[in-house]
Design a protein around this motif. Sequence first.
Motif, PDB file in Angstrom:
ATOM      1  N   ARG A  13       0.833  -1.205   0.000  1.00 26.96           N
ATOM      2  CA  ARG A  13       0.000   0.000   0.000  1.00 26.96           C
ATOM      3  C   ARG A  13       0.869   1.257   0.000  1.00 26.96           C
ATOM      4  O   ARG A  13       0.650   2.173  -0.776  1.00 26.96           O
ATOM      5  CB  ARG A  13      -0.940  -0.032   1.200  1.00 26.96           C
ATOM      6  N   ALA A  16       2.724   1.610  -3.322  1.00 24.21           N
ATOM      7  CA  ALA A  16       1.818   2.035  -4.394  1.00 24.21           C
ATOM      8  C   ALA A  16       1.618   3.546  -4.350  1.00 24.21           C
ATOM      9  O   ALA A  16       1.454   4.192  -5.383  1.00 24.21           O
ATOM     10  CB  ALA A  16       0.481   1.320  -4.284  1.00 24.21           C
ATOM     11  N   PRO A 148      -5.129   5.677  -6.225  1.00 25.60           N
ATOM     12  CA  PRO A 148      -3.958   4.818  -6.021  1.00 25.60           C
ATOM     13  C   PRO A 148      -4.185   3.794  -4.929  1.00 25.60           C
ATOM     14  O   PRO A 148      -5.020   3.973  -4.044  1.00 25.60           O
ATOM     15  CB  PRO A 148      -2.874   5.809  -5.618  1.00 25.60           C
ATOM     16  N   PRO A 150      -3.295  -0.613  -3.716  1.00 25.58           N
ATOM     17  CA  PRO A 150      -3.343  -1.995  -4.194  1.00 25.58           C
ATOM     18  C   PRO A 150      -4.784  -2.446  -4.416  1.00 25.58           C
ATOM     19  O   PRO A 150      -5.719  -1.787  -4.001  1.00 25.58           O
ATOM     20  CB  PRO A 150      -2.683  -2.778  -3.053  1.00 25.58           C
TER      21      PRO A 150
END
Length: 151
Positions: A13, A16, A148, A150
């Motif tokens: 997370r 990302a 944005p 995961p």
Amino acid sequence: MIDLDDIDRALLRHLAEDAGLSASALGRRVGLSQPATWRRVQRLQEAGVLAGARLDLDLAALGFGVTVFLGVKLGTKGRVSLADFERAVSAIPEVQTIEHVLGLYDYRLRVTARDIADFERVLRRRIMTLPGVANVDANVLLSEDRLPGPI
């Protein structure tokens, strides 16, 4: 497939959101030491979960004010191989992504251009002359929001 725990998911997370985080900064966010964080990130890379880092450019700031999604239908597939089309379209720098899709079109392309006149030039001189192109449908991007994170 690799088994992910809560810390792995937290690492993904944070990466990302910012793929440029150092292992020490990333570790502070998830409560791990720098070496432990580095080992976990290495494990995720070796397992293929992390396939690379990505840099997002601001295309408008670089002078590319128009983005168009093209649906491309190829003509007689027996005469032109998909590989020939993919090789030719990959050589066009304005084409940002090439997606082979199932449905109404054979390919979906993301094309950037400086303005509509520049896009028309790319469409007429480069895309419409590609091997096997029979039909092209264009959708101009008006705005884009990215969420944005995961999956």
